[in-house]
Design an enzyme around this catalytic site. Structure first.
Site, PDB file in Angstrom:
ATOM      1  N   CYS A   1     -10.859   3.124  -0.283  1.00 28.07           N
ATOM      2  CA  CYS A   1      -9.656   3.486  -0.112  1.00 28.07           C
ATOM      3  C   CYS A   1      -9.259   2.480   1.447  1.00 28.07           C
ATOM      4  O   CYS A   1     -10.056   2.603   2.251  1.00 28.07           O
ATOM      5  CB  CYS A   1      -9.187   5.027   0.299  1.00 28.07           C
ATOM      6  N   THR A   2      -8.168   1.788   1.058  1.00 28.14           N
ATOM      7  CA  THR A   2      -7.809   0.724   2.297  1.00 28.14           C
ATOM      8  C   THR A   2      -7.537   1.419   3.699  1.00 28.14           C
ATOM      9  O   THR A   2      -7.278   0.694   4.706  1.00 28.14           O
ATOM     10  CB  THR A   2      -6.552  -0.115   1.783  1.00 28.14           C
ATOM     11  N   HIS A   3      -7.113   2.886   3.722  1.00 27.56           N
ATOM     12  CA  HIS A   3      -7.133   3.514   5.010  1.00 27.56           C
ATOM     13  C   HIS A   3      -8.294   3.704   5.729  1.00 27.56           C
ATOM     14  O   HIS A   3      -8.363   3.852   6.811  1.00 27.56           O
ATOM     15  CB  HIS A   3      -6.264   4.847   4.637  1.00 27.56           C
TER      16      HIS A   3
ATOM     17  N   ASP B   1       0.973  -1.224   0.083  1.00 26.64           N
ATOM     18  CA  ASP B   1      -0.056  -0.017   0.155  1.00 26.64           C
ATOM     19  C   ASP B   1       0.750   1.441   0.206  1.00 26.64           C
ATOM     20  O   ASP B   1       2.059   1.125   0.199  1.00 26.64           O
ATOM     21  CB  ASP B   1      -0.651  -0.024   1.343  1.00 26.64           C
ATOM     22  N   SER B   2       0.289   2.398  -0.025  1.00 28.24           N
ATOM     23  CA  SER B   2       0.975   3.760  -0.257  1.00 28.24           C
ATOM     24  C   SER B   2       1.499   3.916   1.215  1.00 28.24           C
ATOM     25  O   SER B   2       2.388   4.854   1.462  1.00 28.24           O
ATOM     26  CB  SER B   2       0.293   4.739  -0.641  1.00 28.24           C
TER      27      SER B   2
ATOM     28  N   GLU C   1      -2.460   8.563   8.538  1.00 28.20           N
ATOM     29  CA  GLU C   1      -0.989   8.025   8.549  1.00 28.20           C
ATOM     30  C   GLU C   1      -0.456   8.905   9.847  1.00 28.20           C
ATOM     31  O   GLU C   1       0.583   7.970  10.461  1.00 28.20           O
ATOM     32  CB  GLU C   1      -0.314   8.844   7.252  1.00 28.20           C
TER      33      GLU C   1
ATOM     34  N   TYR D   1      -0.600   8.569  -2.250  1.00 26.64           N
ATOM     35  CA  TYR D   1      -0.649   8.439  -3.699  1.00 26.64           C
ATOM     36  C   TYR D   1      -1.857   9.146  -4.485  1.00 26.64           C
ATOM     37  O   TYR D   1      -1.655   9.460  -5.395  1.00 26.64           O
ATOM     38  CB  TYR D   1      -0.780   6.850  -4.136  1.00 26.64           C
TER      39      TYR D   1
ATOM     40  N   CYS E   1      -4.289  -1.605  -2.186  1.00 22.44           N
ATOM     41  CA  CYS E   1      -4.502   0.023  -2.406  1.00 22.44           C
ATOM     42  C   CYS E   1      -5.624   0.247  -3.586  1.00 22.44           C
ATOM     43  O   CYS E   1      -5.183  -0.452  -4.531  1.00 22.44           O
ATOM     44  CB  CYS E   1      -3.195   0.769  -2.507  1.00 22.44           C
TER      45      CYS E   1
HETATM   46  N1  DGL Z   1      -4.647   3.267   0.693  1.00 20.43           N
HETATM   47  C1  DGL Z   1      -4.747   3.723  -0.429  1.00 20.43           C
HETATM   48  C2  DGL Z   1      -5.914   3.480  -1.371  1.00 20.43           C
HETATM   49  O1  DGL Z   1      -6.717   2.397  -1.165  1.00 20.43           O
HETATM   50  C3  DGL Z   1      -4.429   5.164  -0.858  1.00 20.43           C
HETATM   51  C4  DGL Z   1      -4.160   6.089  -0.049  1.00 20.43           C
HETATM   52  C5  DGL Z   1      -3.233   7.097  -0.676  1.00 20.43           C
HETATM   53  O2  DGL Z   1      -3.708   8.040  -1.388  1.00 20.43           O
HETATM   54  O3  DGL Z   1      -1.859   7.076  -0.471  1.00 20.43           O
HETATM   55  O4  DGL Z   1      -6.265   3.998  -2.417  1.00 20.43           O
END
Ligand code: DGL
Length: 257
Positions: free
Chosen positions: A182-184, A8-9, A151, A40, A72
């Protein structure tokens, strides 16, 4: 023993890692969080693709992983197709799995997607949903501030709650299913739930299962091992990841590619 690479990022991919660990208890795992370059989602697509290939080359050529989980959404949209062509190993992403789950869950076909600006710009969810049903109503909202705040370690205060409310307020009221695109975002799902009462879809579980369909379950041979590599602040990564996973992480290796 097999090794599965998850990337992931940054720390968001641990939401997918958690499910991968459940499905693959007998395999080694390598996690890479490219937090030096997070988010990202604020970058140009070409740039995101180049960053993803650096990480995946590291996993494939240096770490010799047997499969890759792109944990991600932004990276899945920018680089999954090229990664599938580039490597001779299985590569799975989160978007098609989120869509499958969204289709299963929605009752009124009004689906909301919250994601990074790059994911929304690529329209990957719109394209994937349209493969199933053209009558769906998909409403997308970009949430540019979430990733940076997650983050750093999310703080549950009036300002962060107002931000969630503001983003979700732009969804139509009849949306019955919300995709965490988004996985965050699963890391703050309990706060998101305060402002969305419908079904919430986290693509992580389906993603891990989809890899199991491809490579099958591993076999017990010896103790497994999870290694973490992070390009940015490894201490912060450790704190946030530990809290979400509910376990202790012994070591996070700082690695700039
Ligand atoms: N976790 C990422 C996703 O699922 C991206 C987060 C980022 O923007 O870095 O899109």
């Amino acid at each position: 023993m097999r090794t599965i690479g998850v990337f992931d990022s940054g720390v968001g991919g641990v939401s997918v890692l958690k499910e991968v660990l459940k499905e693959f208890p007998y395999d080694n795992i390598i996690y890479f969080g490219d937090s030096l370059h997070a988010p990202y989602g604020d970058r140009e697509i070409e740039e995101i693709r180049a960053l993803c290939l650096k990480v995946s080359d590291f996993l494939v050529y240096e770490k010799k992983v047997d499969a890759i989980v792109i944990a991600c959404n932004t990276a899945t949209g920018a680089a999954m197709n090229i990664m599938k062509e580039r490597y001779q190993i299985p590569v799975v992403g989160v978007v098609d799995n989120g869509v499958k789950e969204g289709m299963r869950v929605t009752k009124n076909k009004n689906i909301g997607v919250i994601a990074t600006p790059a994911t929304i710009k690529m329209d990957i969810y719109l394209k994937e949903f349209s493969k199933f049903d053209r009558d769906l109503k998909i409403s997308q909202v970009k949430c540019p501030l979430f990733v940076g705040m997650i983050e750093k370690g999310w703080e549950d205060n009036a300002m962060s709650n107002q931000l969630i409310k503001t983003y979700l307020d732009s969804l139509p009221k009849d949306v019955d299913t919300l995709i965490l695109g988004c996985t965050h975002y699963p890391l703050i799902e309990k706060y998101i739930k305060r402002y969305f009462s419908g079904s919430i879809v986290d693509p992580a579980k389906e993603t891990a299962k989809s890899l199991k369909v491809i490579i099958g379950e591993g076999k017990y041979t010896e103790e497994t091992d999870i290694k973490f590599f992070v390009s940015g602040d490894s201490q912060k990564f450790k704190e946030v990841a530990q809290e979400f996973l509910g376990t202790t992480i012994d070591k996070v290796e700082k690695t700039i590619l």
